[in-house]
Enzyme design. Structure first.
Site, PDB file in Angstrom:
ATOM      1  N   GLU A  84       0.832  -1.206   0.000  1.00  0.00           N
ATOM      2  CA  GLU A  84       0.000   0.000   0.000  1.00  0.00           C
ATOM      3  C   GLU A  84       0.862   1.249   0.000  1.00  0.00           C
ATOM      4  OE1 GLU A  84      -2.737   1.272  -0.445  1.00  0.00           O
ATOM      5  OE2 GLU A  84      -4.436   0.232   0.448  1.00  0.00           O
ATOM      6  N   ASP A  85       0.291   2.307  -0.556  1.00  0.00           N
ATOM      7  CA  ASP A  85       0.963   3.598  -0.502  1.00  0.00           C
ATOM      8  C   ASP A  85       0.735   4.259   0.853  1.00  0.00           C
ATOM      9  OD1 ASP A  85      -1.757   3.797  -1.013  1.00  0.00           O
ATOM     10  OD2 ASP A  85      -1.588   5.343  -2.545  1.00  0.00           O
ATOM     11  N   ASP A  87      -4.898   5.523   5.782  1.00  0.00           N
ATOM     12  CA  ASP A  87      -5.463   6.717   6.409  1.00  0.00           C
ATOM     13  C   ASP A  87      -6.407   6.264   7.526  1.00  0.00           C
ATOM     14  OD1 ASP A  87      -6.525   9.139   7.054  1.00  0.00           O
ATOM     15  OD2 ASP A  87      -7.333   9.602   5.085  1.00  0.00           O
ATOM     16  N   PHE A 103      -2.887  16.068   4.097  1.00  0.00           N
ATOM     17  CA  PHE A 103      -3.026  15.443   2.787  1.00  0.00           C
ATOM     18  C   PHE A 103      -1.694  15.560   2.042  1.00  0.00           C
ATOM     19  CE2 PHE A 103      -4.339  14.837  -1.585  1.00  0.00           C
ATOM     20  CZ  PHE A 103      -5.217  13.779  -1.450  1.00  0.00           C
ATOM     21  N   ARG A 137       1.240  12.296  -9.077  1.00  0.00           N
ATOM     22  CA  ARG A 137       1.682  10.935  -8.747  1.00  0.00           C
ATOM     23  C   ARG A 137       3.145  10.686  -9.075  1.00  0.00           C
ATOM     24  NH1 ARG A 137      -2.770   7.616  -7.591  1.00  0.00           N
ATOM     25  NH2 ARG A 137      -4.644   7.995  -8.814  1.00  0.00           N
TER      26      ARG A 137
HETATM   27  P1  IMP Z   1      -8.490   4.568   4.080  1.00  0.00           P
HETATM   28  O1  IMP Z   1      -7.277   4.026   4.805  1.00  0.00           O
HETATM   29  O2  IMP Z   1      -9.567   3.550   3.885  1.00  0.00           O
HETATM   30  O3  IMP Z   1      -9.006   5.823   4.706  1.00  0.00           O
HETATM   31  O4  IMP Z   1      -8.104   4.979   2.600  1.00  0.00           O
HETATM   32  C1  IMP Z   1      -6.807   5.075   2.177  1.00  0.00           C
HETATM   33  C2  IMP Z   1      -6.798   5.591   0.750  1.00  0.00           C
HETATM   34  O5  IMP Z   1      -7.178   6.968   0.719  1.00  0.00           O
HETATM   35  C3  IMP Z   1      -5.405   5.525   0.191  1.00  0.00           C
HETATM   36  O6  IMP Z   1      -5.158   4.315  -0.472  1.00  0.00           O
HETATM   37  C4  IMP Z   1      -5.362   6.717  -0.746  1.00  0.00           C
HETATM   38  O7  IMP Z   1      -5.861   6.357  -2.006  1.00  0.00           O
HETATM   39  C5  IMP Z   1      -6.308   7.711  -0.122  1.00  0.00           C
HETATM   40  N1  IMP Z   1      -5.574   8.701   0.707  1.00  0.00           N
HETATM   41  C6  IMP Z   1      -5.604   8.818   2.042  1.00  0.00           C
HETATM   42  N2  IMP Z   1      -4.819   9.821   2.470  1.00  0.00           N
HETATM   43  C7  IMP Z   1      -4.268  10.361   1.354  1.00  0.00           C
HETATM   44  C8  IMP Z   1      -3.341  11.457   1.128  1.00  0.00           C
HETATM   45  O8  IMP Z   1      -2.846  12.147   2.044  1.00  0.00           O
HETATM   46  N3  IMP Z   1      -3.004  11.703  -0.163  1.00  0.00           N
HETATM   47  C9  IMP Z   1      -3.496  10.976  -1.201  1.00  0.00           C
HETATM   48  N4  IMP Z   1      -4.370   9.955  -1.046  1.00  0.00           N
HETATM   49  C10 IMP Z   1      -4.747   9.652   0.218  1.00  0.00           C
HETATM   50 MG    MG Z   2      -4.471   3.690  -2.267  1.00  0.00          MG
END
Ligand code: IMP
Ligand code: MG
Length: 186
Positions: free
Chosen positions: A103-104, A107, A156, A169
């Site tokens: 994963e990148d 959040d 963000f 990206r």
């Molecule tokens: P979550 O953990 O279900 O809230 O979602 C995570 C996803 O939200 C990540 O895979 C990203 O695609 C997107 N995301 C969350 N924070 C960021 C950020 O700071 N920049 C860009 N994308 C983000």
């Molecule tokens: Mg993602």
């Protein structure tokens, strides 16, 4: 693409290219140690994990295969709800495999929590997670993340695979965006 192409879009560089690569060296070493030569099926989550996948996978000595999933999280605006729809499923069979989700960023952790459950139900031998970035909110969800690159503040961020409205990206580093980009004053 680098900072000089960004005009005044960026507020600050959070992680330099060098910091990211040094940390990926360490993460790869830890993964190689843990899997001890066993084959790994790396599962990248599109599109954000493309850069981490490319750079982490090439540092591993273990035999690896790669597969990809694309998911979309239903939710309002930028908050994910944990209700996930599969846009692109795996091509490979996960039965008996050591699956490592790449994963990148994590959040809220809701997307990942769903993904973990989904992959565990498919008969993988092991399912673990490696993420480059993790935000504080992830602590609220019980998601065991074995490999974390950096714990970052709740801002963000873009770059190194992460986008804002599909842009930024391909920046080689991770940065915060200037408020003007969000349309506040520009
Ligand atoms: P979550 O953990 O279900 O809230 O979602 C995570 C996803 O939200 C990540 O895979 C990203 O695609 C997107 N995301 C969350 N924070 C960021 C950020 O700071 N920049 C860009 N994308 C983000
Ligand atoms: Mg993602």
């Amino acid at each position: 693409m680098d900072a000089s192409d960004m005009g005044s879009d960026l507020a600050a560089v959070l992680l330099t290219e060098e910091q990211i690569h040094t940390r990926l060296d360490e993460m790869a070493a830890a993964i190689d140690r843990d899997y001890a030569g066993e084959p790994i099926l790396l599962v990248g989550v599109l599109k954000g994990a493309v850069m981490v996948m490319a750079d982490l996978s090439r540092r591993l000595h273990a035999p690896v295969e790669m597969d990809w999933m694309a998911v979309s999280s239903y939710g309002s605006g930028t908050k994910s709800s944990g209700v996930v729809r599969i846009l692109k499923d795996l091509d490979m069979d996960t039965h008996g495999r050591n699956v490592l989700i790449v994963e990148d960023i994590i959040d809220s952790g809701l997307t990942l929590s769903w993904l973990l459950g989904n992959l565990r139900s498919r008969g993988a031998k092991t399912v673990e997670v490696a993420t480059l970035l993790r935000k504080p909110g992830a602590a609220k969800v019980e998601v065991p993340v074995r490999y974390v690159g950096f714990d970052i503040p709740n801002d963000f961020v873009v770059g190194y695979g992460l986008d804002y409205d599909e842009g930024y990206r391909t920046l080689p580093f991770v940065a915060t965006l200037a408020p003007s980009v969000y349309g506040d004053d520009g």
